[in-house]
Write a protein that holds these residues in place. Structure first.
Motif, PDB file in Angstrom:
ATOM      1  N   ALA A   1       3.564 -14.787  15.681  1.00  0.00           N
ATOM      2  CA  ALA A   1       4.985 -14.531  15.961  1.00  0.00           C
ATOM      3  C   ALA A   1       5.510 -13.386  15.103  1.00  0.00           C
ATOM      4  O   ALA A   1       6.240 -12.504  15.601  1.00  0.00           O
ATOM      5  N   SER A   2       5.146 -13.361  13.824  1.00  0.00           N
ATOM      6  CA  SER A   2       5.609 -12.270  12.957  1.00  0.00           C
ATOM      7  C   SER A   2       4.991 -10.944  13.368  1.00  0.00           C
ATOM      8  O   SER A   2       5.628  -9.885  13.264  1.00  0.00           O
ATOM      9  N   ASP A   3       3.751 -10.974  13.868  1.00  0.00           N
ATOM     10  CA  ASP A   3       3.106  -9.741  14.301  1.00  0.00           C
ATOM     11  C   ASP A   3       3.767  -9.177  15.550  1.00  0.00           C
ATOM     12  O   ASP A   3       3.778  -7.961  15.756  1.00  0.00           O
ATOM     13  N   ALA A   4       4.297 -10.054  16.389  1.00  0.00           N
ATOM     14  CA  ALA A   4       5.043  -9.576  17.558  1.00  0.00           C
ATOM     15  C   ALA A   4       6.269  -8.788  17.123  1.00  0.00           C
ATOM     16  O   ALA A   4       6.611  -7.756  17.720  1.00  0.00           O
TER      17      ALA A   4
ATOM     18  N   PHE B   1      -8.006   1.985   3.047  1.00  0.00           N
ATOM     19  CA  PHE B   1      -7.089   1.268   2.171  1.00  0.00           C
ATOM     20  C   PHE B   1      -6.902  -0.192   2.606  1.00  0.00           C
ATOM     21  O   PHE B   1      -6.241  -0.956   1.900  1.00  0.00           O
ATOM     22  N   GLY B   2      -7.472  -0.569   3.758  1.00  0.00           N
ATOM     23  CA  GLY B   2      -7.379  -1.957   4.216  1.00  0.00           C
ATOM     24  C   GLY B   2      -8.725  -2.507   4.620  1.00  0.00           C
ATOM     25  O   GLY B   2      -8.819  -3.319   5.536  1.00  0.00           O
ATOM     26  N   ALA B   3      -9.774  -2.085   3.904  1.00  0.00           N
ATOM     27  CA  ALA B   3     -11.137  -2.448   4.288  1.00  0.00           C
ATOM     28  C   ALA B   3     -11.476  -3.894   3.990  1.00  0.00           C
ATOM     29  O   ALA B   3     -12.476  -4.415   4.501  1.00  0.00           O
ATOM     30  N   THR B   4     -10.681  -4.581   3.169  1.00  0.00           N
ATOM     31  CA  THR B   4     -10.907  -5.990   2.873  1.00  0.00           C
ATOM     32  C   THR B   4      -9.626  -6.760   3.168  1.00  0.00           C
ATOM     33  O   THR B   4      -8.548  -6.179   3.342  1.00  0.00           O
ATOM     34  N   THR B   5      -9.741  -8.086   3.183  1.00  0.00           N
ATOM     35  CA  THR B   5      -8.569  -8.909   3.451  1.00  0.00           C
ATOM     36  C   THR B   5      -7.502  -8.719   2.380  1.00  0.00           C
ATOM     37  O   THR B   5      -6.306  -8.605   2.681  1.00  0.00           O
ATOM     38  N   ALA B   6      -7.920  -8.672   1.117  1.00  0.00           N
ATOM     39  CA  ALA B   6      -6.951  -8.487   0.023  1.00  0.00           C
ATOM     40  C   ALA B   6      -6.276  -7.125   0.115  1.00  0.00           C
ATOM     41  O   ALA B   6      -5.064  -7.001  -0.105  1.00  0.00           O
TER      42      ALA B   6
ATOM     43  N   SER C   1      -1.530  -1.380  12.262  1.00  0.00           N
ATOM     44  CA  SER C   1      -2.774  -1.547  13.004  1.00  0.00           C
ATOM     45  C   SER C   1      -3.890  -2.080  12.111  1.00  0.00           C
ATOM     46  O   SER C   1      -4.639  -2.979  12.490  1.00  0.00           O
ATOM     47  N   VAL C   2      -3.991  -1.528  10.892  1.00  0.00           N
ATOM     48  CA  VAL C   2      -5.024  -1.976   9.947  1.00  0.00           C
ATOM     49  C   VAL C   2      -4.797  -3.430   9.557  1.00  0.00           C
ATOM     50  O   VAL C   2      -5.722  -4.254   9.578  1.00  0.00           O
ATOM     51  N   VAL C   3      -3.560  -3.769   9.205  1.00  0.00           N
ATOM     52  CA  VAL C   3      -3.242  -5.127   8.770  1.00  0.00           C
ATOM     53  C   VAL C   3      -3.464  -6.126   9.902  1.00  0.00           C
ATOM     54  O   VAL C   3      -4.072  -7.185   9.722  1.00  0.00           O
ATOM     55  N   SER C   4      -2.964  -5.796  11.081  1.00  0.00           N
ATOM     56  CA  SER C   4      -3.045  -6.706  12.215  1.00  0.00           C
ATOM     57  C   SER C   4      -4.485  -6.963  12.619  1.00  0.00           C
ATOM     58  O   SER C   4      -4.883  -8.108  12.900  1.00  0.00           O
ATOM     59  N   TRP C   5      -5.282  -5.927  12.668  1.00  0.00           N
ATOM     60  CA  TRP C   5      -6.690  -6.080  13.052  1.00  0.00           C
ATOM     61  C   TRP C   5      -7.417  -6.993  12.072  1.00  0.00           C
ATOM     62  O   TRP C   5      -8.167  -7.887  12.469  1.00  0.00           O
TER      63      TRP C   5
ATOM     64  N   LEU D   1       1.066  -4.526   3.242  1.00  0.00           N
ATOM     65  CA  LEU D   1       2.331  -5.003   3.796  1.00  0.00           C
ATOM     66  C   LEU D   1       3.526  -4.498   3.000  1.00  0.00           C
ATOM     67  O   LEU D   1       4.626  -4.350   3.555  1.00  0.00           O
ATOM     68  N   ARG D   2       3.359  -4.214   1.708  1.00  0.00           N
ATOM     69  CA  ARG D   2       4.480  -3.696   0.915  1.00  0.00           C
ATOM     70  C   ARG D   2       4.865  -2.281   1.335  1.00  0.00           C
ATOM     71  O   ARG D   2       6.044  -2.026   1.631  1.00  0.00           O
ATOM     72  N   PRO D   3       3.923  -1.314   1.364  1.00  0.00           N
ATOM     73  CA  PRO D   3       4.317   0.022   1.851  1.00  0.00           C
ATOM     74  C   PRO D   3       4.732   0.015   3.312  1.00  0.00           C
ATOM     75  O   PRO D   3       5.547   0.842   3.731  1.00  0.00           O
ATOM     76  N   LEU D   4       4.196  -0.926   4.100  1.00  0.00           N
ATOM     77  CA  LEU D   4       4.615  -1.023   5.500  1.00  0.00           C
ATOM     78  C   LEU D   4       6.100  -1.347   5.584  1.00  0.00           C
ATOM     79  O   LEU D   4       6.828  -0.762   6.399  1.00  0.00           O
ATOM     80  N   ALA D   5       6.577  -2.258   4.738  1.00  0.00           N
ATOM     81  CA  ALA D   5       8.007  -2.579   4.720  1.00  0.00           C
ATOM     82  C   ALA D   5       8.837  -1.347   4.381  1.00  0.00           C
ATOM     83  O   ALA D   5       9.884  -1.089   4.996  1.00  0.00           O
ATOM     84  N   GLY D   6       8.364  -0.552   3.414  1.00  0.00           N
ATOM     85  CA  GLY D   6       9.097   0.656   3.032  1.00  0.00           C
ATOM     86  C   GLY D   6       9.159   1.689   4.138  1.00  0.00           C
ATOM     87  O   GLY D   6      10.205   2.321   4.357  1.00  0.00           O
ATOM     88  N   THR D   7       8.053   1.880   4.867  1.00  0.00           N
ATOM     89  CA  THR D   7       8.055   2.881   5.947  1.00  0.00           C
ATOM     90  C   THR D   7       8.987   2.472   7.082  1.00  0.00           C
ATOM     91  O   THR D   7       9.640   3.318   7.697  1.00  0.00           O
TER      92      THR D   7
END
Length: 414
Positions: A208-211, A260-265, A315-319, A271-277
């Motif tokens: 739901a949040s990803d939508a 920069f998103g090659a692992t789960t961590a 896209s990186v986070v969601s995948w 998600l932090r820079p995503l909020a800023g953008t």
């Protein structure tokens, strides 16, 4: 699979921008009828994601993909056969169902084949897809410049042929290893109980949040063009130029950003820079209505660049999390549920974008706050969830041990 993505998205680029015009010019439908047809067929397509995901855990993926590509081709070709509204709606719905289903199964195939490298593969795949979509869009623009019924039909035919080509290419692909469906027990191994994503509260909340975070697509493709025309002093021709800028940035920057998103961590930290953008992009959209032409162009360019950056980060986070939060034995069912996020965004996103345009600058600021808050909510949701172990192939059964006859010298007398 990259060649398949290129061919597939080239066909999509041929048809996506011409579909509405085909139904008005060739089929003779009114604008309201076309809008209803596209909305209803898209709503039917929503069912394709969970349905295909459920089936994909039970049958070979390559065979299922071939079947779904043939469904897409039949749906497109059938549009040639009639101008009756009911039949056009039926055929468009079949194509939409096949499209959403094929998207989920393709994602599952990639997840099984690439394993830990799934984020980098997704980045490369998005780059190739954008190239294909751009190629198809350029060909569609040339056909639309001609403007004849034959030109529109050629675009529809090209779209259908792309599905047939994808089906043929898929037949040459090997079947990826299926995840194990066994668990350990005190007596050995037993079949694992099926896992349902509909009972997984964390995954449902994540979907739901990803939508909500996927709204960047509708903002860029629907909101920005309408905002340019109705609320700013920028020239109308800026809208397609920003689309080109978006595609170019994705082609050149998506793969470098993926590391920069090659692992789960690492994906969680994005998600932090995503909020800023999101906040910067919506602030720039609001500011674009306050100045003259040059100020508007500058603000809209900033909005387009930051929104494209948000698109790539998301896209990186969601995948990563759509796969990492799914148990290996039910990846198909889980990815099918996650596919509802995109389907919901495609249905409701344009309404949200047009509502923001009608409401004015304050609505963009409110949307930015909503998107940023959703990023922080998602960060809290996934912070305690480590990466799901990679699925392994089912173990081959061990041969039954053969008992050796007892030696007479070892037999005790009573």
């Amino acid at each position: 699979m990259l060649w398949i993505a290129l061919v597939d998205k080239t066909g999509t680029g041929l048809w996506a921008g011409a579909a509405a015009l085909y139904f008005t010019t060739v089929s003779g439908l009114g604008i309201a009828e076309v809008g209803l047809l596209l909305s209803l067929s898209g709503a039917v397509g929503i069912a394709g994601s969970p349905l295909a995901g459920r089936i994909a855990d039970r049958v070979p993926l390559t065979r299922l993909l071939v079947a779904l590509q043939l469904v897409r081709a039949l749906g497109a070709l059938a549009l040639f056969t009639t101008d009756a509204y009911g039949l056009l709606l039926l055929y468009a719905a079949v194509g939409s169902l096949g499209d959403r289903a094929a998207n989920v199964v393709t994602k599952l195939y990639a997840a099984r084949v690439t394993g830990p490298d799934r984020v980098r593969y997704q980045a490369v795949n998005r780059t190739v897809s954008n190239i294909g979509f751009s190629l198809g869009g350029l060909a569609a623009a040339a056909a639309l410049a001609v403007g004849t019924a034959a030109a529109y039909r050629s675009l529809l035919l090209g779209d259908a042929l792309s599905y047939l080509a994808v089906a043929a290419l898929t037949l040459r692909c090997g079947e990826p290893p299926a995840p194990s469906r066994v668990v350990a027990s005190s007596d050995g191994v037993v079949p694992a109980a099926p896992t349902s994503p509909w009972r997984d509260r964390t995954y449902l909340l994540y979907t739901a949040s990803d939508a909500v975070l996927s709204l960047h697509d509708s903002v860029f493709r629907v909101g920005i063009p309408l905002w340019i025309v109705h609320a700013t002093a920028a020239p109308e021709e800026l809208a397609p130029l920003l689309m080109v800028l978006n595609s170019g940035l994705v082609v050149f920057c998506q793969v470098p950003l993926a590391r920069f998103g090659a692992t789960t961590a690492a994906a969680r930290n994005l998600l932090r820079p995503l909020a800023g953008t999101f906040l910067v992009s919506t602030l720039a959209l609001a500011a674009s209505a306050a100045g003259g032409p040059w100020a508007a162009v500058t603000a809209l360019t900033v909005a387009a660049v930051t929104l494209t950056l948000a698109e790539m980060l998301h896209s990186v986070v969601s995948w990563e999390f759509s796969v990492a939060l799914a148990p290996g034995e039910a990846q198909g069912a889980y990815l099918g549920v996650h596919g509802l996020a995109q389907s919901a965004q495609r249905s409701g996103g344009p309404l949200a974008a047009t509502a923001a345009v009608a409401a004015g600058p304050a609505a963009w600021l409110a949307m930015g706050v909503l998107l940023a808050a959703t990023c922080w909510g998602q960060l809290r949701l996934v912070r305690d969830h480590p990466a799901t172990p990679e699925p392994v192939a089912e173990p081959k059964p061990e041969p039954e041990p053969v008992a050796e006859p007892a030696s007479p010298t070892r037999i005790r007398r009573p």
